[in-house]
Design a protein around this motif. Structure first.
Motif, PDB file in Angstrom:
ATOM      1  N   SER A  24      90.669  60.571  22.453  1.00 57.34           N
ATOM      2  CA  SER A  24      89.538  60.394  21.966  1.00 57.34           C
ATOM      3  C   SER A  24      88.893  61.632  21.217  1.00 57.34           C
ATOM      4  O   SER A  24      87.663  61.273  20.538  1.00 57.34           O
ATOM      5  CB  SER A  24      88.824  60.215  23.740  1.00 57.34           C
ATOM      6  OG  SER A  24      89.558  60.955  24.477  1.00 57.34           O
ATOM      7  N   LEU A  25      89.547  62.585  21.722  1.00 60.01           N
ATOM      8  CA  LEU A  25      89.023  64.242  21.329  1.00 60.01           C
ATOM      9  C   LEU A  25      89.489  64.009  19.942  1.00 60.01           C
ATOM     10  O   LEU A  25      88.667  63.742  19.337  1.00 60.01           O
ATOM     11  CB  LEU A  25      90.102  64.953  21.595  1.00 60.01           C
ATOM     12  CG  LEU A  25      89.869  66.085  21.752  1.00 60.01           C
ATOM     13  CD1 LEU A  25      88.038  66.714  21.380  1.00 60.01           C
ATOM     14  CD2 LEU A  25      90.969  67.223  22.021  1.00 60.01           C
ATOM     15  N   SER A  26      90.626  63.470  19.256  1.00 54.73           N
ATOM     16  CA  SER A  26      90.949  62.967  17.441  1.00 54.73           C
ATOM     17  C   SER A  26      89.509  62.450  17.120  1.00 54.73           C
ATOM     18  O   SER A  26      89.507  63.163  15.825  1.00 54.73           O
ATOM     19  CB  SER A  26      92.399  63.053  17.454  1.00 54.73           C
ATOM     20  OG  SER A  26      92.049  61.370  18.058  1.00 54.73           O
ATOM     21  N   VAL A  27      89.596  61.433  17.559  1.00 53.78           N
ATOM     22  CA  VAL A  27      88.178  60.277  16.565  1.00 53.78           C
ATOM     23  C   VAL A  27      86.722  61.409  16.918  1.00 53.78           C
ATOM     24  O   VAL A  27      86.209  61.319  16.393  1.00 53.78           O
ATOM     25  CB  VAL A  27      88.460  59.193  17.673  1.00 53.78           C
ATOM     26  CG1 VAL A  27      86.670  58.933  17.054  1.00 53.78           C
ATOM     27  CG2 VAL A  27      89.589  58.416  17.889  1.00 53.78           C
ATOM     28  N   LEU A  28      86.370  62.220  18.169  1.00 54.68           N
ATOM     29  CA  LEU A  28      85.182  63.022  17.990  1.00 54.68           C
ATOM     30  C   LEU A  28      85.479  63.970  17.356  1.00 54.68           C
ATOM     31  O   LEU A  28      84.025  64.354  16.774  1.00 54.68           O
ATOM     32  CB  LEU A  28      85.520  63.510  19.750  1.00 54.68           C
ATOM     33  CG  LEU A  28      83.657  64.517  20.009  1.00 54.68           C
ATOM     34  CD1 LEU A  28      82.427  63.460  20.147  1.00 54.68           C
ATOM     35  CD2 LEU A  28      84.006  64.747  21.870  1.00 54.68           C
ATOM     36  N   VAL A  29      86.414  64.267  16.840  1.00 52.80           N
ATOM     37  CA  VAL A  29      86.855  65.469  16.498  1.00 52.80           C
ATOM     38  C   VAL A  29      86.329  65.613  14.799  1.00 52.80           C
ATOM     39  O   VAL A  29      85.416  65.772  13.887  1.00 52.80           O
ATOM     40  CB  VAL A  29      87.926  66.565  16.067  1.00 52.80           C
ATOM     41  CG1 VAL A  29      88.210  67.529  15.022  1.00 52.80           C
ATOM     42  CG2 VAL A  29      88.129  67.209  18.057  1.00 52.80           C
ATOM     43  N   TRP A  30      87.496  64.495  14.106  1.00 53.06           N
ATOM     44  CA  TRP A  30      86.954  63.673  13.401  1.00 53.06           C
ATOM     45  C   TRP A  30      85.541  63.206  12.658  1.00 53.06           C
ATOM     46  O   TRP A  30      85.215  63.417  11.822  1.00 53.06           O
ATOM     47  CB  TRP A  30      88.091  62.320  13.088  1.00 53.06           C
ATOM     48  CG  TRP A  30      88.171  62.173  12.167  1.00 53.06           C
ATOM     49  CD1 TRP A  30      88.287  62.430  10.787  1.00 53.06           C
ATOM     50  CD2 TRP A  30      87.759  60.411  11.491  1.00 53.06           C
ATOM     51  NE1 TRP A  30      88.189  61.538   9.803  1.00 53.06           N
ATOM     52  CE2 TRP A  30      87.818  60.311   9.909  1.00 53.06           C
ATOM     53  CE3 TRP A  30      87.757  59.019  11.933  1.00 53.06           C
ATOM     54  CZ2 TRP A  30      88.041  58.864   9.307  1.00 53.06           C
ATOM     55  CZ3 TRP A  30      87.925  58.560  11.613  1.00 53.06           C
ATOM     56  CH2 TRP A  30      87.724  57.795  10.012  1.00 53.06           C
ATOM     57  N   ALA A  31      85.152  62.505  14.047  1.00 50.89           N
ATOM     58  CA  ALA A  31      83.455  62.196  13.587  1.00 50.89           C
ATOM     59  C   ALA A  31      82.837  63.527  13.041  1.00 50.89           C
ATOM     60  O   ALA A  31      81.417  63.048  12.278  1.00 50.89           O
ATOM     61  CB  ALA A  31      82.949  61.401  15.007  1.00 50.89           C
ATOM     62  N   PHE A  47      81.737  56.607  20.307  1.00 52.24           N
ATOM     63  CA  PHE A  47      82.943  56.281  20.922  1.00 52.24           C
ATOM     64  C   PHE A  47      84.164  57.454  21.272  1.00 52.24           C
ATOM     65  O   PHE A  47      84.409  56.993  22.274  1.00 52.24           O
ATOM     66  CB  PHE A  47      83.486  55.530  19.748  1.00 52.24           C
ATOM     67  CG  PHE A  47      85.449  54.852  19.869  1.00 52.24           C
ATOM     68  CD1 PHE A  47      85.337  53.503  20.582  1.00 52.24           C
ATOM     69  CD2 PHE A  47      86.461  55.661  20.221  1.00 52.24           C
ATOM     70  CE1 PHE A  47      86.167  53.323  20.373  1.00 52.24           C
ATOM     71  CE2 PHE A  47      87.804  55.200  20.287  1.00 52.24           C
ATOM     72  CZ  PHE A  47      87.920  53.682  20.555  1.00 52.24           C
ATOM     73  N   GLY A  48      84.045  58.624  20.406  1.00 52.74           N
ATOM     74  CA  GLY A  48      84.497  59.789  20.942  1.00 52.74           C
ATOM     75  C   GLY A  48      84.122  60.284  22.141  1.00 52.74           C
ATOM     76  O   GLY A  48      84.337  60.821  23.405  1.00 52.74           O
ATOM     77  N   VAL A  49      82.751  60.004  22.076  1.00 53.66           N
ATOM     78  CA  VAL A  49      81.992  60.714  23.728  1.00 53.66           C
ATOM     79  C   VAL A  49      81.887  59.578  24.710  1.00 53.66           C
ATOM     80  O   VAL A  49      82.864  60.347  25.711  1.00 53.66           O
ATOM     81  CB  VAL A  49      80.319  60.197  23.414  1.00 53.66           C
ATOM     82  CG1 VAL A  49      80.217  61.347  24.549  1.00 53.66           C
ATOM     83  CG2 VAL A  49      80.316  61.747  22.737  1.00 53.66           C
ATOM     84  N   ILE A  50      81.791  58.411  25.254  1.00 53.22           N
ATOM     85  CA  ILE A  50      82.224  57.492  25.829  1.00 53.22           C
ATOM     86  C   ILE A  50      83.304  57.675  26.596  1.00 53.22           C
ATOM     87  O   ILE A  50      83.961  57.577  27.668  1.00 53.22           O
ATOM     88  CB  ILE A  50      81.362  56.365  26.016  1.00 53.22           C
ATOM     89  CG1 ILE A  50      81.079  55.585  26.753  1.00 53.22           C
ATOM     90  CG2 ILE A  50      82.531  55.319  24.900  1.00 53.22           C
ATOM     91  CD1 ILE A  50      79.829  56.831  28.152  1.00 53.22           C
ATOM     92  N   HIS A  51      84.748  57.447  25.216  1.00 52.01           N
ATOM     93  CA  HIS A  51      86.233  57.209  25.828  1.00 52.01           C
ATOM     94  C   HIS A  51      86.153  58.435  26.330  1.00 52.01           C
ATOM     95  O   HIS A  51      87.474  58.928  26.785  1.00 52.01           O
ATOM     96  CB  HIS A  51      86.616  56.803  24.806  1.00 52.01           C
ATOM     97  CG  HIS A  51      86.608  55.387  24.471  1.00 52.01           C
ATOM     98  ND1 HIS A  51      87.595  54.590  24.981  1.00 52.01           N
ATOM     99  CD2 HIS A  51      85.783  54.836  23.552  1.00 52.01           C
ATOM    100  CE1 HIS A  51      87.092  53.081  24.258  1.00 52.01           C
ATOM    101  NE2 HIS A  51      85.348  52.861  23.586  1.00 52.01           N
ATOM    102  N   MET A  52      86.085  59.889  25.832  1.00 53.89           N
ATOM    103  CA  MET A  52      86.901  61.418  25.986  1.00 53.89           C
ATOM    104  C   MET A  52      86.019  60.968  27.918  1.00 53.89           C
ATOM    105  O   MET A  52      86.769  61.212  28.880  1.00 53.89           O
ATOM    106  CB  MET A  52      86.251  61.856  25.692  1.00 53.89           C
ATOM    107  CG  MET A  52      86.773  63.802  25.906  1.00 53.89           C
ATOM    108  SD  MET A  52      86.146  64.699  25.022  1.00 53.89           S
ATOM    109  CE  MET A  52      87.215  66.222  25.579  1.00 53.89           C
ATOM    110  N   ALA A  53      84.969  60.721  27.942  1.00 53.60           N
ATOM    111  CA  ALA A  53      83.917  60.632  29.351  1.00 53.60           C
ATOM    112  C   ALA A  53      85.192  59.710  30.685  1.00 53.60           C
ATOM    113  O   ALA A  53      85.333  59.816  31.341  1.00 53.60           O
ATOM    114  CB  ALA A  53      82.839  60.033  29.439  1.00 53.60           C
TER     115      ALA A  53
END
Length: 260
Positions: A121-128, A62-68
């Motif tokens: 999205s970056l916050s979700v990515l870091v949390w994951a 989720f974090g990768v695709i939303h950040m992109a």
């Protein structure tokens, strides 16, 4: 790039003329995507997993695709709004300038308020990443960066294709949002949860599977066989961008002014 930087500076100054509006829009872009992520969280809270994928594995996807998508939406907003240039006859002005049309369209619109979505999205990515407990190393970190960068290339390619259609249709086609907004919603999950025809289409035609699902298998140590091939698969995003640029050049050569 120097010219593009000047475009960005001008656009930033213009958007900061109304600072309260700018910060409120940025805050909204940060908060609204959390509703989508909340839906993801409550679904896993109820069912536990989806075809062997747990919450934090899908959260990484989720974090990768939303950040992109957030980065591509910032950069490619000019292509998203390109139909207005065609309708108003303003594209003629771009053609007589001594610079490429790609740079000029990129610099015609840049949504700095989308940084709110990028931060979310970056916050979700870091949390994951912090909760996965994966065995991280340098190559996996590089693969993750490749996933994000090439995801940006795919979304940018779709924006360019959408804009290229305006050379023939004049107005933009809303059906193209199936591949931007729809592609983002679809690719926020590992694509092996979908029907086989969907998986094949979004692997071999629009290669979302090459920037989220297959490299994700390598990061999570779920691969079979050599891992090097999974590390380079995200480069399919750059390859997808090439035919999109060729379609754009083809459209520019056959452009006829609207006469506005």
């Amino acid at each position: 790039m120097k010219l593009f930087g000047k475009y960005l500076l001008i656009l930033f100054k213009s958007q900061m003329q109304y600072r309260s509006s700018f910060w409120l829009l940025s805050f909204g872009q940060f908060i609204i995507p959390f509703s989508v992520f909340a839906g993801l969280y409550f679904m896993f809270e109820r069912f536990g997993q989806i075809q062997g994928w747990n919450f934090f594995e899908v959260a990484l996807c989720f974090g990768v695709i939303h950040m992109a998508f957030a980065i591509a939406e910032c950069l490619g907003r000019g292509f998203d709004m390109f139909s207005t240039l065609i309708v108003n006859g303003e594209f003629d002005r771009l053609l007589v300038r001594p610079r490429g049309t790609i740079v000029q369209v990129l610099g015609s619109k840049f949504e700095f308020t989308r940084f709110g979505r990028l931060l979310q999205s970056l916050s979700v990515l870091v949390w994951a990443i912090s909760r996965l407990g994966a065995d991280w190393n340098f190559m996996k970190a590089v693969t993750l960066i490749f996933m994000i960068f090439n995801g940006v290339c795919i979304f940018m390619g779709i924006f360019i294709l959408m804009a290229s259609m305006c050379f023939w249709t004049i107005q933009g086609l809303e059906v193209a949002n199936i591949f931007t907004d729809g592609g983002r919603e679809m690719a926020q999950y590992p694509i092996n949860i979908y029907q086989k025809w969907v998986t094949r289409f979004f692997t071999y035609v629009i290669p979302f599977g090459c920037v989220n699902y297959l490299p994700l298998l390598y990061i999570l140590d779920k691969t079979e066989g050599p891992s090097a091939q999974y590390m380079i698969l995200p480069l399919a995003g750059c390859l997808f961008l090439i035919p999109c640029l060729l379609v754009w050049r083809f459209g520019v050569r056959r452009y006829r002014s609207t006469g506005s």
